[in-house]
Design a protein around this motif. Structure first.
Motif, PDB file in Angstrom:
ATOM      1  N   LYS A 265       0.853  -1.183   0.000  1.00 40.67           N
ATOM      2  CA  LYS A 265       0.000   0.000   0.000  1.00 40.67           C
ATOM      3  C   LYS A 265       0.889   1.234   0.000  1.00 40.67           C
ATOM      4  CE  LYS A 265      -3.890   2.117   2.305  1.00 40.67           C
ATOM      5  NZ  LYS A 265      -4.887   2.039   3.357  1.00 40.67           N
ATOM      6  N   VAL A 266       0.587   2.170  -0.875  1.00 40.99           N
ATOM      7  CA  VAL A 266       1.375   3.397  -0.977  1.00 40.99           C
ATOM      8  C   VAL A 266       0.673   4.526  -0.238  1.00 40.99           C
ATOM      9  CG1 VAL A 266       2.396   5.053  -2.576  1.00 40.99           C
ATOM     10  CG2 VAL A 266       2.358   2.639  -3.161  1.00 40.99           C
ATOM     11  N   GLY A 267      -0.649   4.552  -0.229  1.00 41.83           N
ATOM     12  CA  GLY A 267      -1.405   5.597   0.456  1.00 41.83           C
ATOM     13  C   GLY A 267      -1.541   6.851  -0.384  1.00 41.83           C
TER      14      GLY A 267
ATOM     15  N   GLY B  87       0.346  -3.477 -11.341  1.00 40.81           N
ATOM     16  CA  GLY B  87      -0.887  -2.732 -11.507  1.00 40.81           C
ATOM     17  C   GLY B  87      -1.045  -1.773 -10.348  1.00 40.81           C
ATOM     18  N   VAL B  88      -1.647  -0.627 -10.601  1.00 46.59           N
ATOM     19  CA  VAL B  88      -1.902   0.380  -9.571  1.00 46.59           C
ATOM     20  C   VAL B  88      -3.412   0.428  -9.359  1.00 46.59           C
ATOM     21  CG1 VAL B  88      -1.675   2.809  -8.950  1.00 46.59           C
ATOM     22  CG2 VAL B  88       0.140   1.686 -10.262  1.00 46.59           C
ATOM     23  N   TYR B  89      -3.812   0.368  -8.085  1.00 49.31           N
ATOM     24  CA  TYR B  89      -5.234   0.343  -7.741  1.00 49.31           C
ATOM     25  C   TYR B  89      -5.526   1.508  -6.800  1.00 49.31           C
ATOM     26  CZ  TYR B  89      -4.587  -4.260  -9.652  1.00 49.31           C
ATOM     27  OH  TYR B  89      -4.253  -5.286 -10.489  1.00 49.31           O
ATOM     28  N   THR B  90      -6.666   2.171  -6.989  1.00 52.83           N
ATOM     29  CA  THR B  90      -7.009   3.344  -6.185  1.00 52.83           C
ATOM     30  C   THR B  90      -8.410   3.203  -5.612  1.00 52.83           C
ATOM     31  OG1 THR B  90      -7.908   4.546  -8.085  1.00 52.83           O
ATOM     32  CG2 THR B  90      -5.575   4.864  -7.614  1.00 52.83           C
ATOM     33  N   ARG B  91      -8.652   3.966  -4.528  1.00 53.99           N
ATOM     34  CA  ARG B  91     -10.009   4.105  -3.984  1.00 53.99           C
ATOM     35  C   ARG B  91     -10.106   5.454  -3.299  1.00 53.99           C
ATOM     36  NH1 ARG B  91     -10.309  -0.181   1.056  1.00 53.99           N
ATOM     37  NH2 ARG B  91      -8.800   0.878   2.363  1.00 53.99           N
ATOM     38  N   LYS B  92     -11.300   6.049  -3.338  1.00 47.69           N
ATOM     39  CA  LYS B  92     -11.518   7.393  -2.790  1.00 47.69           C
ATOM     40  C   LYS B  92     -11.563   7.392  -1.263  1.00 47.69           C
ATOM     41  CE  LYS B  92     -11.754   9.498  -6.714  1.00 47.69           C
ATOM     42  NZ  LYS B  92     -10.672  10.333  -7.139  1.00 47.69           N
ATOM     43  N   ASP B  93     -12.150   6.348  -0.661  1.00 46.91           N
ATOM     44  CA  ASP B  93     -12.234   6.264   0.800  1.00 46.91           C
ATOM     45  C   ASP B  93     -12.296   4.792   1.193  1.00 46.91           C
ATOM     46  OD1 ASP B  93     -15.072   5.361   0.777  1.00 46.91           O
ATOM     47  OD2 ASP B  93     -15.437   7.407   0.077  1.00 46.91           O
ATOM     48  N   THR B  94     -12.311   4.522   2.492  1.00 46.88           N
ATOM     49  CA  THR B  94     -12.241   3.137   2.964  1.00 46.88           C
ATOM     50  C   THR B  94     -13.474   2.318   2.603  1.00 46.88           C
ATOM     51  OG1 THR B  94     -13.099   3.823   5.110  1.00 46.88           O
ATOM     52  CG2 THR B  94     -10.699   3.681   4.876  1.00 46.88           C
ATOM     53  N   LYS B  95     -14.575   2.969   2.248  1.00 52.33           N
ATOM     54  CA  LYS B  95     -15.789   2.235   1.875  1.00 52.33           C
ATOM     55  C   LYS B  95     -15.862   1.950   0.379  1.00 52.33           C
ATOM     56  CE  LYS B  95     -18.377   4.094   5.744  1.00 52.33           C
ATOM     57  NZ  LYS B  95     -19.490   4.899   6.182  1.00 52.33           N
ATOM     58  N   SER B  96     -15.009   2.595  -0.395  1.00 52.27           N
ATOM     59  CA  SER B  96     -15.013   2.406  -1.852  1.00 52.27           C
ATOM     60  C   SER B  96     -14.367   1.077  -2.232  1.00 52.27           C
ATOM     61  CB  SER B  96     -14.237   3.526  -2.548  1.00 52.27           C
ATOM     62  OG  SER B  96     -14.787   4.769  -2.259  1.00 52.27           O
ATOM     63  N   GLU B  97     -14.712   0.605  -3.419  1.00 50.14           N
ATOM     64  CA  GLU B  97     -14.055  -0.564  -3.998  1.00 50.14           C
ATOM     65  C   GLU B  97     -12.719  -0.124  -4.617  1.00 50.14           C
ATOM     66  OE1 GLU B  97     -15.099  -3.840  -4.183  1.00 50.14           O
ATOM     67  OE2 GLU B  97     -16.718  -3.267  -2.822  1.00 50.14           O
TER      68      GLU B  97
ATOM     69  N   GLU C  47      -6.500  10.013  -3.217  1.00 53.55           N
ATOM     70  CA  GLU C  47      -7.028   8.679  -2.950  1.00 53.55           C
ATOM     71  C   GLU C  47      -5.955   7.741  -2.401  1.00 53.55           C
ATOM     72  OE1 GLU C  47      -5.975   8.869  -7.389  1.00 53.55           O
ATOM     73  OE2 GLU C  47      -7.000  10.162  -5.994  1.00 53.55           O
ATOM     74  N   ASP C  48      -6.420   6.666  -1.747  1.00 53.12           N
ATOM     75  CA  ASP C  48      -5.526   5.594  -1.325  1.00 53.12           C
ATOM     76  C   ASP C  48      -5.046   4.850  -2.557  1.00 53.12           C
ATOM     77  OD1 ASP C  48      -5.541   5.940   1.423  1.00 53.12           O
ATOM     78  OD2 ASP C  48      -7.336   4.726   1.694  1.00 53.12           O
ATOM     79  N   VAL C  49      -3.807   4.393  -2.511  1.00 51.64           N
ATOM     80  CA  VAL C  49      -3.222   3.688  -3.649  1.00 51.64           C
ATOM     81  C   VAL C  49      -2.519   2.432  -3.151  1.00 51.64           C
ATOM     82  CG1 VAL C  49      -1.529   3.843  -5.533  1.00 51.64           C
ATOM     83  CG2 VAL C  49      -2.885   5.837  -4.937  1.00 51.64           C
ATOM     84  N   GLN C  50      -2.662   1.357  -3.909  1.00 50.29           N
ATOM     85  CA  GLN C  50      -1.878   0.151  -3.653  1.00 50.29           C
ATOM     86  C   GLN C  50      -1.316  -0.344  -4.978  1.00 50.29           C
ATOM     87  OE1 GLN C  50      -4.654  -2.482  -1.727  1.00 50.29           O
ATOM     88  NE2 GLN C  50      -5.446  -3.269  -3.635  1.00 50.29           N
ATOM     89  N   VAL C  51      -0.184  -1.040  -4.899  1.00 47.05           N
ATOM     90  CA  VAL C  51       0.493  -1.539  -6.090  1.00 47.05           C
ATOM     91  C   VAL C  51       0.729  -3.031  -5.895  1.00 47.05           C
ATOM     92  CG1 VAL C  51       2.530  -1.325  -7.569  1.00 47.05           C
ATOM     93  CG2 VAL C  51       1.635   0.691  -6.415  1.00 47.05           C
ATOM     94  N   ALA C  52       0.457  -3.815  -6.937  1.00 46.76           N
ATOM     95  CA  ALA C  52       0.687  -5.256  -6.900  1.00 46.76           C
ATOM     96  C   ALA C  52       1.287  -5.688  -8.223  1.00 46.76           C
ATOM     97  CB  ALA C  52      -0.625  -5.994  -6.645  1.00 46.76           C
TER      98      ALA C  52
END
Length: 146
Positions: A50-52, A84-94, A131-136
Motif C-alpha cells: 500500500k502506498v497511500g 498494476g496500480v489500484y485506487t479508492r476514494k475512501d475506505t468504503k469504496s471498492e 485517494e488511497d493507492v496500492q500496487v501489486a
C-alpha cells in the motif's frame, strides 16, 4: 525440453506440458513442436504494498520487505516485471485499477529483501493524489545478464 508432434493439446505434447506446468517451466514456443525451459529458481516473485495518499507531491516512495532473498538484485533499478496500480476514494469504496498511463512505478532492491518502490502520478500538475493507492505485481528475479 522439446517435444515433437505437439497435437494442439492432445497426446504426448500435452502430457509433457502438464508435467512442465507443475514444476514451473516456461513455455518457449507452442506450435507443431512445443519447447520448455526449466530454471531451478523462479524468474519472478509476487509483491503487494500500500502506498497511500500523496497530497503534497506527485511522487511518493515506500519501502517494503519481501519473502525472497533478493541479494543478487541489490542496487538494480527497474526490477519490476509487471505491476498494476489500484485506487479508492475512501475506505468504503471498492479498489479499481488505475489507467495504465496515470502512474509510473519503479522499483529498486536496496538491501537483502527490501524493495524501494516509487510511485509517480503522471500529468502537468504536481499536486499529487488524494485517494488511497496500492500496487501489486511481480519482481523480476532474473540476473541483469539474463
Amino acid at each position: 525440453v522439446i517435444v515433437d508432434d505437439n497435437g494442439g493439446g492432445v497426446g504426448k505434447g500435452q502430457y509433457v506440458k502438464d508435467l512442465m506446468d507443475n514444476i514451473g517451466a516456461e513455455v518457449l514456443f507452442d506450435a507443431y513442436q512445443i519447447g520448455f525451459v526449466y530454471r531451478p529458481y523462479p524468474v519472478s516473485a509476487p509483491f503487494y504494498t500500500k502506498v497511500g495518499a500523496s497530497k503534497d507531491s506527485a511522487s511518493k516512495s515506500v519501502k517494503f520487505r519481501t519473502w525472497r532473498n533478493l541479494q543478487r538484485l541489490i542496487g538494480r533499478d527497474n526490477i519490476l516485471r509487471e505491476c498494476g496500480v489500484y485506487t479508492r476514494k475512501d475506505t468504503k469504496s471498492e479498489w479499481t485499477q488505475a489507467p495504465e498511463k496515470e502512474f509510473k512505478v519503479t522499483g529498486k532492491a536496496i538491501d537483502r529483501g527490501t524493495i524501494e518502490l516509487t510511485l509517480t502520478k503522471n500529468g502537468d500538475d504536481n499536486k499529487g493524489w488524494e485517494e488511497d493507492v496500492q500496487v501489486a505485481g511481480d519482481i523480476s528475479l532474473k540476473p541483469e545478464s539474463a
